[in-house]
Design a protein around this motif. Structure first.
Motif, PDB file in Angstrom:
ATOM      1  N   GLY A   1      11.965  -4.873 -15.426  1.00 32.30           N
ATOM      2  CA  GLY A   1      10.640  -4.874 -14.825  1.00 32.30           C
ATOM      3  C   GLY A   1       9.673  -4.016 -15.607  1.00 32.30           C
ATOM      4  O   GLY A   1       9.995  -2.889 -16.006  1.00 32.30           O
TER       5      GLY A   1
ATOM      6  N   THR B   1       5.592  -7.262 -13.495  1.00 32.63           N
ATOM      7  CA  THR B   1       5.474  -6.583 -12.206  1.00 32.63           C
ATOM      8  C   THR B   1       4.364  -5.545 -12.295  1.00 32.63           C
ATOM      9  O   THR B   1       4.318  -4.760 -13.255  1.00 32.63           O
TER      10      THR B   1
ATOM     11  N   GLN C   1       4.139  -1.425  -8.191  1.00 36.39           N
ATOM     12  CA  GLN C   1       5.150  -2.120  -7.388  1.00 36.39           C
ATOM     13  C   GLN C   1       6.543  -2.057  -8.005  1.00 36.39           C
ATOM     14  O   GLN C   1       7.489  -2.641  -7.459  1.00 36.39           O
ATOM     15  N   LEU C   2       6.691  -1.363  -9.118  1.00 37.61           N
ATOM     16  CA  LEU C   2       7.983  -1.349  -9.800  1.00 37.61           C
ATOM     17  C   LEU C   2       9.092  -0.747  -8.935  1.00 37.61           C
ATOM     18  O   LEU C   2      10.201  -1.287  -8.870  1.00 37.61           O
TER      19      LEU C   2
ATOM     20  N   GLN D   1       9.332  -0.580  -5.625  1.00 42.32           N
ATOM     21  CA  GLN D   1       9.648  -1.489  -4.529  1.00 42.32           C
ATOM     22  C   GLN D   1      10.404  -2.715  -5.028  1.00 42.32           C
ATOM     23  O   GLN D   1      11.360  -3.174  -4.394  1.00 42.32           O
ATOM     24  N   SER D   2       9.984  -3.244  -6.163  1.00 41.74           N
ATOM     25  CA  SER D   2      10.629  -4.442  -6.708  1.00 41.74           C
ATOM     26  C   SER D   2      12.054  -4.151  -7.158  1.00 41.74           C
ATOM     27  O   SER D   2      12.949  -4.993  -7.012  1.00 41.74           O
TER      28      SER D   2
ATOM     29  N   ALA E   1      14.255  -4.186  -4.229  1.00 45.57           N
ATOM     30  CA  ALA E   1      14.485  -5.559  -3.767  1.00 45.57           C
ATOM     31  C   ALA E   1      15.344  -6.354  -4.740  1.00 45.57           C
ATOM     32  O   ALA E   1      15.567  -7.557  -4.540  1.00 45.57           O
TER      33      ALA E   1
ATOM     34  N   ALA F   1      14.673  -7.380  -7.705  1.00 43.37           N
ATOM     35  CA  ALA F   1      13.920  -8.436  -8.379  1.00 43.37           C
ATOM     36  C   ALA F   1      14.275  -8.502  -9.863  1.00 43.37           C
ATOM     37  O   ALA F   1      14.008  -9.505 -10.525  1.00 43.37           O
TER      38      ALA F   1
ATOM     39  N   ASN G   1      18.648   0.616  -9.478  1.00 44.17           N
ATOM     40  CA  ASN G   1      18.625   0.710  -8.024  1.00 44.17           C
ATOM     41  C   ASN G   1      19.904   1.371  -7.526  1.00 44.17           C
ATOM     42  O   ASN G   1      20.992   0.803  -7.624  1.00 44.17           O
TER      43      ASN G   1
END
Length: 308
Positions: free
Chosen positions: A66, A109, A113-114, A116-117, A120, A122, A262
């Motif tokens: 991202g 991205t 928002q990195l 949050q993504s 998730a 992403a 994450n």
């Protein structure tokens, strides 16, 4: 860094106002010695047979990272000449993927928002000038550092007060005391300058501090070295050199860029180990150093994080 969102906004606005730069004859020679300012092909060893695993990936055979390319030079951005993605972090992602025997894919991205993504899932990792903060430690684990950034002083080339100063000097905030110094609003440099009451701080939002510096409205600029390489030294497609400005002193107040995973992803620890193995090899075999040299990012602080 904690101020990266503001830094990205600043860079986006800066790109819209055109490339700026600082350099004297010595810096021109440096640019020439590096074979020009525009690295156009992402680095990679082309090795598809790797001893480094890739079991931690979200999608088999693809490392997804991202980042924002929205005027994100020199990290990752669209080449204004070809519209293709370029940037030193794109080259790093390509080199890592090659060692893992997979391909890489940048997942566009918004910078804000990195976090949050990533939570998730992403994409696999964040690779975008990311730094460790206490808040990020709550939800993320990190790779070993791949680049050590710092704060850089920029002055006018013809300013007699700095005639004897070179990029080999060890300077600090003390050398800016009594001066009016500009930086981008929200930058780490803003916080540093504000803490020294002997310095008159001038924050810029959305304007570039380099314009006012060249016009003599401020005495100096203090800003991220990585920002200077593109917007001042002109490295990278779209950058331009402004001979009216020059860098003085080595970059100081260092901070490290890392890759984020994450913490809540069960594959995170596996991928962290695999990417750390890749980064260690890229540090040892000269790939990272070559990337930083091509983008004007090489400093004497890189060996401290193992980049040879």
């Amino acid at each position: 860094m904690a101020h990266d969102v503001n830094r990205r906004v600043f860079l986006q606005r800066a790109a819209q106002l055109g490339g700026l730069a600082a350099a004297g004859g010595a810096l021109e020679s440096l640019l020439a010695a590096c074979g020009g300012n525009v690295p156009t092909t992402p680095a990679g060893n082309g090795n598809k047979t790797s001893k480094i695993g890739n079991k931690g990936l979200k999608i088999a055979n693809t490392l997804q990272w991202g980042a924002t390319s929205d005027n994100g030079a020199p990290y990752v951005y669209r080449d204004p000449k070809t519209s293709k993605l370029i940037g030193f972090e794109l080259e790093i992602a390509t080199a890592i993927a090659n060692l893992m025997g997979v391909t890489q894919k940048q997942v566009e991205t918004d910078y804000a928002q990195l976090d949050q993504s990533l939570q998730a899932n992403a994409f696999d990792v964040i690779l975008n000038g990311w730094e460790i903060t206490e808040d990020r430690k709550k939800t993320e684990i990190f790779s070993q550092p791949y680049y050590r950034n710092g704060q850089q002083i920029v002055v006018r080339s013809n300013d007699s007060r700095f005639a004897s100063k070179t990029t080999n000097d060890n300077l600090s905030l003390t050398d800016l005391e009594g001066l009016t110094v500009g930086t981008g609003a929200g930058f780490k440099a803003e916080e540093l300058l504000a803490a020294d009451k002997k310095i008159k701080l001038k924050s810029y939002d959305p304007d570039l501090p380099f314009n006012d510096l060249a016009l003599g409205r401020i005495d100096a600029v203090l800003i991220d070295f990585s920002t200077v390489t593109y917007y001042v030294l002109g490295f990278g497609s779209g950058g331009a050199v402004n001979k009216s400005l020059k860098l003085i002193g080595k970059a100081f107040d260092a901070s490290d860029y890392v890759i984020a995973f994450n913490k809540n992803n069960p594959n995170a620890a596996t991928l962290q180990k695999e990417i750390d193995q890749a980064l260690a090899e890229l540090k040892n075999n000269g790939t990272l150093k070559g990337i930083y040299q091509r983008w004007g990012l090489w400093t004497d602080q890189q060996p401290a994080i193992g980049v040879k």
